[in-house]
Enzyme design. Sequence first.
Site, PDB file in Angstrom:
ATOM      1  N   HIS A   1      -3.308   1.001   8.194  1.00  0.00           N
ATOM      2  CA  HIS A   1      -1.978   1.592   8.050  1.00  0.00           C
ATOM      3  C   HIS A   1      -2.030   2.771   7.067  1.00  0.00           C
ATOM      4  O   HIS A   1      -1.537   3.863   7.369  1.00  0.00           O
ATOM      5  CB  HIS A   1      -0.999   0.518   7.556  1.00  0.00           C
ATOM      6  N   GLU A   2      -2.641   2.558   5.918  1.00  0.00           N
ATOM      7  CA  GLU A   2      -2.693   3.624   4.903  1.00  0.00           C
ATOM      8  C   GLU A   2      -3.610   4.764   5.342  1.00  0.00           C
ATOM      9  O   GLU A   2      -3.306   5.935   5.112  1.00  0.00           O
ATOM     10  CB  GLU A   2      -3.119   3.052   3.546  1.00  0.00           C
TER      11      GLU A   2
ATOM     12  N   CYS B   1       6.968   0.052   6.965  1.00  0.00           N
ATOM     13  CA  CYS B   1       6.426   1.253   6.327  1.00  0.00           C
ATOM     14  C   CYS B   1       7.462   1.797   5.356  1.00  0.00           C
ATOM     15  O   CYS B   1       8.636   1.934   5.708  1.00  0.00           O
ATOM     16  CB  CYS B   1       6.095   2.309   7.386  1.00  0.00           C
ATOM     17  N   LEU B   2       7.019   2.124   4.168  1.00  0.00           N
ATOM     18  CA  LEU B   2       7.921   2.662   3.156  1.00  0.00           C
ATOM     19  C   LEU B   2       8.471   4.026   3.544  1.00  0.00           C
ATOM     20  O   LEU B   2       9.482   4.462   2.996  1.00  0.00           O
ATOM     21  CB  LEU B   2       7.206   2.734   1.797  1.00  0.00           C
TER      22      LEU B   2
ATOM     23  N   HIS C   1      -1.864   7.219   7.505  1.00  0.00           N
ATOM     24  CA  HIS C   1      -1.059   8.191   6.759  1.00  0.00           C
ATOM     25  C   HIS C   1      -1.880   9.422   6.365  1.00  0.00           C
ATOM     26  O   HIS C   1      -1.359  10.543   6.349  1.00  0.00           O
ATOM     27  CB  HIS C   1      -0.470   7.565   5.492  1.00  0.00           C
TER      28      HIS C   1
ATOM     29  N   GLY D   1       0.840  -1.193   0.000  1.00  0.00           N
ATOM     30  CA  GLY D   1       0.000   0.000   0.000  1.00  0.00           C
ATOM     31  C   GLY D   1       0.872   1.237   0.000  1.00  0.00           C
ATOM     32  O   GLY D   1       2.059   1.187   0.334  1.00  0.00           O
TER      33      GLY D   1
ATOM     34  N   GLN E   1       2.861   9.914   1.344  1.00  0.00           N
ATOM     35  CA  GLN E   1       4.150   9.238   1.247  1.00  0.00           C
ATOM     36  C   GLN E   1       4.914   9.610  -0.021  1.00  0.00           C
ATOM     37  O   GLN E   1       6.111   9.359  -0.115  1.00  0.00           O
ATOM     38  CB  GLN E   1       3.969   7.725   1.311  1.00  0.00           C
TER      39      GLN E   1
END
Length: 188
Positions: free
Chosen positions: A141-142, A99-100, A145, A46, A51
């Site tokens: 999670h997304e 996490c990216l 953000h 995702g 991000q």
Amino acid sequence: MAILPITICGEPVLHTPASPVTEFDAALRKLVDDMYETTVAAPGVGLAAPQVGIGKRIFVWDYADQDVAPAQGVAINPVLLISPPQPGDPDQELEVEGCLSFPGERFALRRAERALLTAQDIDGREFQIDATGWFARIMQHEYDHLNGYLYIDRLGDFDYREAMRIKRKRKWGKPGLTWLPGQDNLEG
């Protein structure tokens, strides 16, 4: 399509609630296509618009191991309702996330087992997904953000202190830091 640079913890857009999308146009379609390409290249499951430095309420997923939604999808202007997470400490093997925007690290985090997503698609049409398990975790999670949170903000005391130590060691936590999938050898 293009692979976009991914912002790293400390970039202000990651720590600020995102704004609603109001224009469903070619620019939005291109952004979403680029976000899919970036997610696959990272690789990730995702990616939220903050991000990639865009403060808009958009996230994409690339996760085929579920049967309630397409393997690739986009949620625009989402609202997420979650069941209460089970009390107790997270399982150190089964509840580990990465996490990216905090690349290369993984920590255990307790999340709700179920999440009801209501959002708009790329054409502005509303849809719902009742996600469970790991797919529900991805949604949470997304969605975080989009509200200015990284998963490290939700860690328990010990793991949070370890994440802050890593952040200091890598000199993260300041604006302007990014990495580019396929060019920089990072993963999250």
